[in-house]
Design an enzyme around this catalytic site. Structure first.
Site, PDB file in Angstrom:
ATOM      1  N   ILE A 294      -6.104  -2.110  -1.519  1.00  0.00           N
ATOM      2  CA  ILE A 294      -5.689  -3.259  -0.718  1.00  0.00           C
ATOM      3  C   ILE A 294      -5.310  -2.731   0.660  1.00  0.00           C
ATOM      4  CG2 ILE A 294      -5.003  -4.752  -2.632  1.00  0.00           C
ATOM      5  CD1 ILE A 294      -2.169  -3.887  -2.336  1.00  0.00           C
ATOM      6  N   ASP A 295      -5.422  -3.576   1.651  1.00  0.00           N
ATOM      7  CA  ASP A 295      -5.208  -3.146   3.030  1.00  0.00           C
ATOM      8  C   ASP A 295      -3.816  -2.560   3.228  1.00  0.00           C
ATOM      9  OD1 ASP A 295      -7.733  -4.092   3.720  1.00  0.00           O
ATOM     10  OD2 ASP A 295      -6.972  -6.077   4.248  1.00  0.00           O
ATOM     11  N   LYS A 296      -3.714  -1.709   4.222  1.00  0.00           N
ATOM     12  CA  LYS A 296      -2.436  -1.070   4.553  1.00  0.00           C
ATOM     13  C   LYS A 296      -1.300  -2.078   4.612  1.00  0.00           C
ATOM     14  CE  LYS A 296      -0.106   1.105   8.489  1.00  0.00           C
ATOM     15  NZ  LYS A 296      -0.255   1.581   9.893  1.00  0.00           N
TER      16      LYS A 296
END
Length: 333
Positions: free
Chosen positions: A154-156
């Site tokens: 999942i994105d930062k």
């Protein structure tokens, strides 16, 4: 990264990408670094200048180390980009919130701000570095050296649930579950406006945006099939925003952010796809306006995760609370 040098700048180098370009009439007298930036948009200006300094650039066969060299029509420009060699990730003592663990896998509740695996610009301080410290050196080879244990990400700046493999057999099993879409995943997002209808299916192939190479977009041709189901859970701020649940059938890069933007409801705080116009922000309650001034991440949380354990065949299901910053934002709205 391998150095080019005057004797190591040849198209015969199988580990390097070589770009052969010819200067057109409209490109005469421009700087070579600008010429390369225009022709090769996937390479940043600073990256190109570093390559030039490493003697990776030839103009009409001769090595050139001057980034501000002015080009002439018809000149042949050759740029060699050596294969990047990423350092092997090392153990780092970074706190982890472990939701579930057995001998085969971990389920992590990832905080926003934590990058999943090392990449250019984030070579350490990642979830992978934390996992190596927690699981020990035997973890390093699980599913590969650079991204051990990682089967999805999942994105930062997205918070929430992730599953990580601790053994090769489990890694292979989880990869298969994701490839056949046999993973249940839902996200909570705070979006601008209220979708009409309040629930539905968003279907549109996702690929690199033709207008901005840093962004993904729903593309008319090419790209990869992407399907998102959304449902409005709560209307906020008299309709200026809403809390939605998004369930993934597929898992593409930035899928929820791209799909919700595509139907006109980008995520609050999204620095890449969101629209934080003054008129939109002013439509929010005063307390929310204050919060939004310092809210610098997309309002997105991986809320639930469910799958059949690849080894034990047990059905597992997990849910995590929204992070404090998202709870505060919802309260203010």
């Amino acid at each position: 990264m391998a150095e080019c040098g005057p004797d190591n700048n040849s198209p015969d180098d199988s580990t390097a990408q070589v770009y052969e370009l010819t200067v057109e009439e409209t490109e005469k007298k421009i700087r070579v670094d600008r010429f390369l930036a225009d022709r090769l948009p996937d390479l940043s200006r600073s990256r190109l200048q570093a390559l030039i300094a490493q003697q990776c650039l030839r103009i009409d066969g001769g090595v050139t180390e001057t980034a501000n060299f002015r080009l002439k029509v018809g000149q042949r420009v050759s740029l060699t980009v050596p294969e990047a060699v990423d350092p092997e990730p090392e153990a780092q003592d970074i706190p982890l919130e472990i939701v579930y663990e057995d001998a085969h896998l971990l389920v992590i509740n990832k905080p926003s701000g934590l990058v999943v695996h090392p990449a250019p610009g984030n070579q350490d301080g990642t979830l992978v570095n934390a996992l190596i410290h927690y699981c020990g050196d035997d973890f390093k080879g699980i599913g590969g050296v650079k991204r051990p244990g990682i089967v999805h990400r999942i994105d930062k700046d997205t918070s929430g649930l992730m599953v990580v493999a601790k053994t090769d057999d489990c890694h292979q099993g989880l990869v298969q579950l994701f490839s056949t879409h046999d993973i249940e995943r839902s996200y909570n997002a705070i979006v601008w406006g209220t979708a009409k209808p309040v629930s539905g299916k968003i279907e549109g192939n996702i690929g690199r945006s033709p207008k901005n190479r840093k962004k993904m977009a729903v593309v008319p041709t090419g790209g990869k099939r992407a399907v998102t189901y959304y449902k409005t859970l709560k209307v906020l701020a008299d309709g200026a925003a809403s809390l939605v649940e998004c369930t993934l059938e597929t898992g593409r890069t930035h899928q929820i952010r791209v799909h919700m933007t595509h139907i006109g409801h980008p995520l609050l705080g999204d620095p890449l796809y969101g629209s934080q116009s003054q008129s939109r922000v002013k439509s929010l309650p005063a307390s929310a306006q204050t919060l939004m001034k310092n809210f610098e991440r997309q309002a997105l949380h991986a809320k639930t995760l469910g799958f059949v354990h690849p080894i034990t065949k047990e059905t597992l299901s997990f849910s995590s609370e929204l992070s404090i910053d998202l709870k505060d934002l919802i309260h203010s709205l």
